[in-house]
Design a protein around this motif. Structure first.
Motif, PDB file in Angstrom:
ATOM      1  N   THR A  17       0.833  -1.205   0.000  1.00 19.55           N
ATOM      2  CA  THR A  17       0.000   0.000   0.000  1.00 19.55           C
ATOM      3  C   THR A  17       0.864   1.250   0.000  1.00 19.55           C
ATOM      4  O   THR A  17       0.532   2.241  -0.666  1.00 19.55           O
ATOM      5  N   PHE A  18       1.970   1.222   0.733  1.00 17.83           N
ATOM      6  CA  PHE A  18       2.913   2.339   0.712  1.00 17.83           C
ATOM      7  C   PHE A  18       3.371   2.623  -0.711  1.00 17.83           C
ATOM      8  O   PHE A  18       3.404   3.774  -1.161  1.00 17.83           O
ATOM      9  N   CYS A  19       3.739   1.572  -1.429  1.00 18.52           N
ATOM     10  CA  CYS A  19       4.213   1.742  -2.808  1.00 18.52           C
ATOM     11  C   CYS A  19       3.086   2.186  -3.736  1.00 18.52           C
ATOM     12  O   CYS A  19       3.294   3.019  -4.627  1.00 18.52           O
ATOM     13  N   ALA A  20       1.895   1.628  -3.541  1.00 17.30           N
ATOM     14  CA  ALA A  20       0.760   2.045  -4.362  1.00 17.30           C
ATOM     15  C   ALA A  20       0.470   3.528  -4.151  1.00 17.30           C
ATOM     16  O   ALA A  20       0.235   4.284  -5.115  1.00 17.30           O
ATOM     17  N   CYS A  21       0.504   3.975  -2.898  1.00 23.82           N
ATOM     18  CA  CYS A  21       0.247   5.391  -2.609  1.00 23.82           C
ATOM     19  C   CYS A  21       1.337   6.284  -3.193  1.00 23.82           C
ATOM     20  O   CYS A  21       1.047   7.380  -3.696  1.00 23.82           O
ATOM     21  N   ALA A  22       2.584   5.824  -3.133  1.00 19.43           N
ATOM     22  CA  ALA A  22       3.680   6.601  -3.726  1.00 19.43           C
ATOM     23  C   ALA A  22       3.495   6.750  -5.231  1.00 19.43           C
ATOM     24  O   ALA A  22       3.726   7.829  -5.802  1.00 19.43           O
ATOM     25  N   LEU A  23       3.050   5.680  -5.889  1.00 21.18           N
ATOM     26  CA  LEU A  23       2.778   5.746  -7.330  1.00 21.18           C
ATOM     27  C   LEU A  23       1.634   6.707  -7.622  1.00 21.18           C
ATOM     28  O   LEU A  23       1.676   7.488  -8.579  1.00 21.18           O
ATOM     29  N   ILE A  24       0.590   6.640  -6.800  1.00 19.30           N
ATOM     30  CA  ILE A  24      -0.560   7.536  -6.988  1.00 19.30           C
ATOM     31  C   ILE A  24      -0.123   8.986  -6.869  1.00 19.30           C
ATOM     32  O   ILE A  24      -0.463   9.833  -7.709  1.00 19.30           O
ATOM     33  N   HIS A  25       0.644   9.308  -5.826  1.00 19.97           N
ATOM     34  CA  HIS A  25       1.113  10.684  -5.632  1.00 19.97           C
ATOM     35  C   HIS A  25       1.942  11.148  -6.823  1.00 19.97           C
ATOM     36  O   HIS A  25       1.753  12.262  -7.337  1.00 19.97           O
ATOM     37  N   ALA A  26       2.876  10.305  -7.263  1.00 21.84           N
ATOM     38  CA  ALA A  26       3.749  10.682  -8.376  1.00 21.84           C
ATOM     39  C   ALA A  26       2.954  10.900  -9.656  1.00 21.84           C
ATOM     40  O   ALA A  26       3.219  11.844 -10.417  1.00 21.84           O
ATOM     41  N   ALA A  27       1.973  10.037  -9.905  1.00 22.62           N
ATOM     42  CA  ALA A  27       1.153  10.181 -11.109  1.00 22.62           C
ATOM     43  C   ALA A  27       0.310  11.451 -11.055  1.00 22.62           C
ATOM     44  O   ALA A  27       0.186  12.172 -12.054  1.00 22.62           O
ATOM     45  N   ARG A  28      -0.267  11.743  -9.889  1.00 16.32           N
ATOM     46  CA  ARG A  28      -1.101  12.941  -9.767  1.00 16.32           C
ATOM     47  C   ARG A  28      -0.277  14.218  -9.926  1.00 16.32           C
ATOM     48  O   ARG A  28      -0.734  15.203 -10.512  1.00 16.32           O
ATOM     49  N   VAL A  29       0.949  14.206  -9.397  1.00 19.06           N
ATOM     50  CA  VAL A  29       1.839  15.360  -9.558  1.00 19.06           C
ATOM     51  C   VAL A  29       2.116  15.619 -11.030  1.00 19.06           C
ATOM     52  O   VAL A  29       2.228  16.771 -11.468  1.00 19.06           O
ATOM     53  N   ARG A  30       2.189  14.551 -11.803  1.00 20.45           N
ATOM     54  CA  ARG A  30       2.427  14.693 -13.249  1.00 20.45           C
ATOM     55  C   ARG A  30       1.168  15.067 -14.012  1.00 20.45           C
ATOM     56  O   ARG A  30       1.208  15.224 -15.227  1.00 20.45           O
ATOM     57  N   GLY A  31       0.048  15.155 -13.314  1.00 16.00           N
ATOM     58  CA  GLY A  31      -1.199  15.528 -13.969  1.00 16.00           C
ATOM     59  C   GLY A  31      -1.999  14.354 -14.486  1.00 16.00           C
ATOM     60  O   GLY A  31      -2.982  14.537 -15.220  1.00 16.00           O
ATOM     61  N   PHE A  32      -1.611  13.129 -14.118  1.00 12.70           N
ATOM     62  CA  PHE A  32      -2.347  11.946 -14.547  1.00 12.70           C
ATOM     63  C   PHE A  32      -3.558  11.712 -13.653  1.00 12.70           C
ATOM     64  O   PHE A  32      -3.506  11.945 -12.446  1.00 12.70           O
ATOM     65  N   ALA A  33      -4.615  11.225 -14.243  1.00  6.71           N
ATOM     66  CA  ALA A  33      -5.764  10.770 -13.469  1.00  6.71           C
ATOM     67  C   ALA A  33      -5.518   9.318 -13.073  1.00  6.71           C
ATOM     68  O   ALA A  33      -5.090   8.509 -13.899  1.00  6.71           O
ATOM     69  N   VAL A  34      -5.770   8.997 -11.804  1.00  8.25           N
ATOM     70  CA  VAL A  34      -5.465   7.657 -11.293  1.00  8.25           C
ATOM     71  C   VAL A  34      -6.688   7.094 -10.575  1.00  8.25           C
ATOM     72  O   VAL A  34      -7.413   7.808  -9.893  1.00  8.25           O
ATOM     73  N   ASP A  35      -6.904   5.803 -10.727  1.00 14.39           N
ATOM     74  CA  ASP A  35      -7.882   5.050  -9.949  1.00 14.39           C
ATOM     75  C   ASP A  35      -7.159   3.921  -9.235  1.00 14.39           C
ATOM     76  O   ASP A  35      -6.058   3.518  -9.642  1.00 14.39           O
ATOM     77  N   ALA A  36      -7.766   3.400  -8.181  1.00 11.89           N
ATOM     78  CA  ALA A  36      -7.190   2.267  -7.470  1.00 11.89           C
ATOM     79  C   ALA A  36      -8.294   1.323  -7.031  1.00 11.89           C
ATOM     80  O   ALA A  36      -9.406   1.749  -6.719  1.00 11.89           O
ATOM     81  N   LEU A  37      -7.967   0.049  -7.027  1.00 14.09           N
ATOM     82  CA  LEU A  37      -8.887  -0.995  -6.576  1.00 14.09           C
ATOM     83  C   LEU A  37      -8.160  -1.884  -5.580  1.00 14.09           C
ATOM     84  O   LEU A  37      -7.032  -2.303  -5.821  1.00 14.09           O
ATOM     85  N   LYS A  38      -8.801  -2.135  -4.469  1.00 12.38           N
ATOM     86  CA  LYS A  38      -8.316  -3.113  -3.491  1.00 12.38           C
ATOM     87  C   LYS A  38      -9.499  -4.051  -3.280  1.00 12.38           C
ATOM     88  O   LYS A  38     -10.296  -3.884  -2.355  1.00 12.38           O
ATOM     89  N   PRO A  39      -9.682  -5.021  -4.176  1.00 11.56           N
ATOM     90  CA  PRO A  39     -10.943  -5.757  -4.235  1.00 11.56           C
ATOM     91  C   PRO A  39     -11.332  -6.447  -2.946  1.00 11.56           C
ATOM     92  O   PRO A  39     -12.518  -6.562  -2.628  1.00 11.56           O
ATOM     93  N   VAL A  40     -10.334  -6.883  -2.170  1.00 11.51           N
ATOM     94  CA  VAL A  40     -10.649  -7.569  -0.915  1.00 11.51           C
ATOM     95  C   VAL A  40      -9.632  -7.155   0.140  1.00 11.51           C
ATOM     96  O   VAL A  40      -8.447  -6.964  -0.160  1.00 11.51           O
ATOM     97  N   VAL A  41     -10.110  -6.989   1.374  1.00 17.33           N
ATOM     98  CA  VAL A  41      -9.228  -6.626   2.477  1.00 17.33           C
ATOM     99  C   VAL A  41      -9.697  -7.357   3.727  1.00 17.33           C
ATOM    100  O   VAL A  41     -10.898  -7.473   3.985  1.00 17.33           O
TER     101      VAL A  41
END
Length: 222
Positions: A17-41
């Protein structure tokens, strides 16, 4: 369908999750739209879930922590901190690969984002449903994988074993991210990363040290 990446772990609690969040932050900073799915927890406390995996993903995405947003990214939630099928059995519920596949495919099909992340549970071979491991879900969805490994004692073997297991099922591994262990007694982090890289072949091996700015997501997003 939007480009997608499956975030998988070589072991439990290695920083998916740490890595997924880091990717999300980096993508958003670049102006990318991002979605995420965690189908089961599993191990999910419905009374206090802001720091749960789906809670952290929603925060990284800049979305409110509501029942609606939670259901949208993580509809199958179980209280016990066990593998999802074991936790589901305690609640007299069933959990199948078909359920997970249907949710993920619908999310991928309906997303207009530039990138969709699908986060698994536990390690590559952890049971994710009564009839499937995390690897089975990856193969079923046909997504490339970002593999997250740790740096604890034994992590080198766990990580390289997970990498070979993914390769044996023809799952493309975009990169291997090694997350630094919080234990000060853990083996030297840089040496661990170098040791894994020496045996990883052509798969890029990226270091994610604690307490330092994370530069590795930009390499994954190229």
């Amino acid at each position: 369908m939007s480009p997608a990446l499956f975030v998988a772990g070589a072991h439990t609690d290695v920083g998916k999750t740490f890595c997924a969040c880091a990717l999300i932050h980096a993508a958003r900073v670049r102006g990318f739209a991002v979605d995420a799915l965690k189908p089961v927890v599993s191990g999910f406390d419905p009374g206090d879930w802001s720091q749960s995996d789906p809670g952290r993903l929603l925060t990284a995405l800049g979305r409110p922590l509501t029942d609606r947003t939670l259901d949208a990214i993580s509809p199958l939630r179980f209280r016990a901190p066990l593998s999802p099928p074991m936790a589901a059995r305690l609640e007299r519920r069933t959990l199948s690969l078909a359920q997970l596949e249907a949710f993920c495919r619908a999310g991928l099909a309906h997303s207009a984002a530039d990138l969709v992340l699908v986060e698994g549970v536990g390690g590559v071979m952890s049971p994710i449903a009564e009839d499937a491991t995390g690897l089975d879900l990856m193969v079923t969805l046909g997504l490339p994988c970002l593999l997250v490994g740790g740096s604890y004692l034994g992590a080198i073997s766990h990580t390289l074993t997970a990498l070979e297991t993914l390769r044996s099922r023809a799952v493309p591994v975009t990169a291997l991210v090694i997350s630094q262990d919080a234990d000060p007694a853990a083996p030297d982090f840089r040496e661990t990363v170098a040791s894994i890289a020496a045996f990883a072949g052509e798969t890029p091996v990226l270091a994610a040290p604690r307490g330092e700015p994370q530069s590795w997501p930009s390499l994954v997003l190229r």
